[in-house]
Design a protein around this motif. Structure first.
Motif, mmCIF file in Angstrom:
data_model
loop_
_atom_site.group_PDB
_atom_site.id
_atom_site.type_symbol
_atom_site.label_atom_id
_atom_site.label_comp_id
_atom_site.label_asym_id
_atom_site.label_seq_id
_atom_site.Cartn_x
_atom_site.Cartn_y
_atom_site.Cartn_z
ATOM 1 N N MET A 19 0.822 -1.198 0.000
ATOM 2 C CA MET A 19 0.000 0.000 0.000
ATOM 3 C C MET A 19 0.867 1.263 0.000
ATOM 4 O O MET A 19 0.480 2.282 -0.571
ATOM 5 N N ALA A 20 2.050 1.191 0.590
ATOM 6 C CA ALA A 20 2.961 2.342 0.555
ATOM 7 C C ALA A 20 3.363 2.654 -0.886
ATOM 8 O O ALA A 20 3.454 3.823 -1.282
ATOM 9 N N VAL A 21 3.583 1.620 -1.683
ATOM 10 C CA VAL A 21 3.924 1.816 -3.098
ATOM 11 C C VAL A 21 2.705 2.370 -3.845
ATOM 12 O O VAL A 21 2.825 3.307 -4.639
ATOM 13 N N ILE A 22 1.532 1.811 -3.592
ATOM 14 C CA ILE A 22 0.310 2.291 -4.240
ATOM 15 C C ILE A 22 0.051 3.751 -3.876
ATOM 16 O O ILE A 22 -0.356 4.547 -4.714
ATOM 17 N N ALA A 23 0.310 4.117 -2.632
ATOM 18 C CA ALA A 23 0.042 5.477 -2.160
ATOM 19 C C ALA A 23 1.043 6.502 -2.686
ATOM 20 O O ALA A 23 0.765 7.706 -2.664
ATOM 21 N N ASP A 24 2.191 6.056 -3.170
ATOM 22 C CA ASP A 24 3.200 6.967 -3.722
ATOM 23 C C ASP A 24 2.853 7.254 -5.182
ATOM 24 O O ASP A 24 3.540 6.836 -6.102
ATOM 25 N N LEU A 25 1.777 7.988 -5.375
ATOM 26 C CA LEU A 25 1.257 8.224 -6.722
ATOM 27 C C LEU A 25 2.251 8.936 -7.626
ATOM 28 O O LEU A 25 2.318 8.655 -8.824
ATOM 29 N N ALA A 26 3.044 9.834 -7.080
ATOM 30 C CA ALA A 26 4.004 10.587 -7.895
ATOM 31 C C ALA A 26 5.024 9.669 -8.563
ATOM 32 O O ALA A 26 5.583 10.013 -9.608
ATOM 33 N N ALA A 27 5.263 8.486 -7.990
ATOM 34 C CA ALA A 27 6.239 7.547 -8.556
ATOM 35 C C ALA A 27 5.644 6.647 -9.642
ATOM 36 O O ALA A 27 6.385 5.920 -10.304
ATOM 37 N N TYR A 28 4.336 6.677 -9.861
ATOM 38 C CA TYR A 28 3.705 5.782 -10.836
ATOM 39 C C TYR A 28 4.357 5.819 -12.219
ATOM 40 O O TYR A 28 4.529 4.775 -12.826
ATOM 41 N N PRO A 29 4.708 6.987 -12.758
ATOM 42 C CA PRO A 29 5.300 6.974 -14.105
ATOM 43 C C PRO A 29 6.564 6.106 -14.209
ATOM 44 O O PRO A 29 6.893 5.634 -15.297
ATOM 45 N N SER A 30 7.235 5.838 -13.095
ATOM 46 C CA SER A 30 8.455 5.027 -13.137
ATOM 47 C C SER A 30 8.167 3.527 -13.207
ATOM 48 O O SER A 30 9.050 2.761 -13.598
ATOM 49 N N TRP A 31 6.953 3.094 -12.853
ATOM 50 C CA TRP A 31 6.667 1.658 -12.872
ATOM 51 C C TRP A 31 5.327 1.275 -13.495
ATOM 52 O O TRP A 31 5.128 0.118 -13.843
ATOM 53 N N ALA A 32 4.416 2.190 -13.643
ATOM 54 C CA ALA A 32 3.091 1.881 -14.191
ATOM 55 C C ALA A 32 3.035 2.326 -15.651
ATOM 56 O O ALA A 32 2.998 3.525 -15.937
ATOM 57 N N SER A 33 3.056 1.364 -16.563
ATOM 58 C CA SER A 33 3.089 1.715 -17.976
ATOM 59 C C SER A 33 1.827 2.483 -18.360
ATOM 60 O O SER A 33 0.732 2.181 -17.890
ATOM 61 N N GLY A 34 2.003 3.490 -19.184
ATOM 62 C CA GLY A 34 0.881 4.295 -19.638
ATOM 63 C C GLY A 34 0.634 5.539 -18.810
ATOM 64 O O GLY A 34 -0.009 6.475 -19.269
ATOM 65 N N ILE A 35 1.133 5.585 -17.570
ATOM 66 C CA ILE A 35 0.960 6.767 -16.732
ATOM 67 C C ILE A 35 2.096 7.731 -17.054
ATOM 68 O O ILE A 35 3.265 7.418 -16.862
ATOM 69 N N LYS A 36 1.749 8.896 -17.553
ATOM 70 C CA LYS A 36 2.758 9.874 -17.955
ATOM 71 C C LYS A 36 3.081 10.859 -16.832
ATOM 72 O O LYS A 36 4.222 11.262 -16.662
ATOM 73 N N GLU A 37 2.054 11.267 -16.077
ATOM 74 C CA GLU A 37 2.275 12.247 -15.008
ATOM 75 C C GLU A 37 1.118 12.197 -14.015
ATOM 76 O O GLU A 37 -0.034 12.013 -14.409
ATOM 77 N N ILE A 38 1.463 12.367 -12.748
ATOM 78 C CA ILE A 38 0.442 12.507 -11.705
ATOM 79 C C ILE A 38 0.828 13.708 -10.844
ATOM 80 O O ILE A 38 1.944 13.774 -10.333
ATOM 81 N N GLN A 39 -0.095 14.624 -10.733
ATOM 82 C CA GLN A 39 0.108 15.787 -9.874
ATOM 83 C C GLN A 39 -0.853 15.668 -8.696
ATOM 84 O O GLN A 39 -2.067 15.654 -8.888
#
Length: 144
Positions: A19-39
């Motif tokens: 859940m700590a990884v899921i909650a770190d939304l700003a890091a998604y572009p580094s591991w979740a394909s298709g996610i370009k940016e989260i603000q």
């Protein structure tokens, strides 16, 4: 938005770590394909995101949307569309974590509505691709 697509994966880690990884939304572009940016636009008292602006490239569609998050400890998180995009007109999703054999079972559920008319089977296939890619990326990131 009655039809939802879901899939599960077992990750060799505890629910708090996942859940700590899921909650770190700003890091998604580094591991979740298709996610370009989260603000992250707004956070809760515990520091987890309450509102975000998400930009994705989902193959045939790219869009930027606003999402509101509801967290339930390390057991689940739900999000819903609060700001429509150019293509996406509805979106509900969740991660639910539970005990599994050999680790934590993570279930991702997603329902997306788009402005373009789409056959249900095609829409579910697209949702399934997004879900499976996200779950595999999460597993690689947590276990790596």
């Amino acid at each position: 938005m009655a039809d939802r697509t879901s899939s599960s994966i077992t990750i060799e880690a505890g629910a708090p770590e996942i859940m700590a990884v899921i909650a770190d939304l700003a890091a998604y572009p580094s591991w979740a394909s298709g996610i370009k940016e989260i603000q992250v636009q707004e956070t809760q008292e515990d520091g987890r995101a309450a509102r975000v602006r998400l930009t994705f490239d989902g193959g045939p569609f790219s869009d930027t949307v606003g999402l509101a998050y509801t967290w339930h400890g390390d057991e689940s998180v739900h999000w819903e569309l609060v700001e429509k995009g150019a293509v996406v007109t509805g979106l509900h999703g969740s991660y639910t974590l539970g005990e599994g054999t050999g680790g934590t079972e993570v279930t991702y559920e997603l329902a997306v509505d788009v402005r373009v008319p789409m056959i249900g089977m095609v829409k579910r296939k697209g949702e399934k691709r997004i879900i499976d890619s996200a779950l595999k990326g999460l597993k690689r990131h947590v276990e790596g």
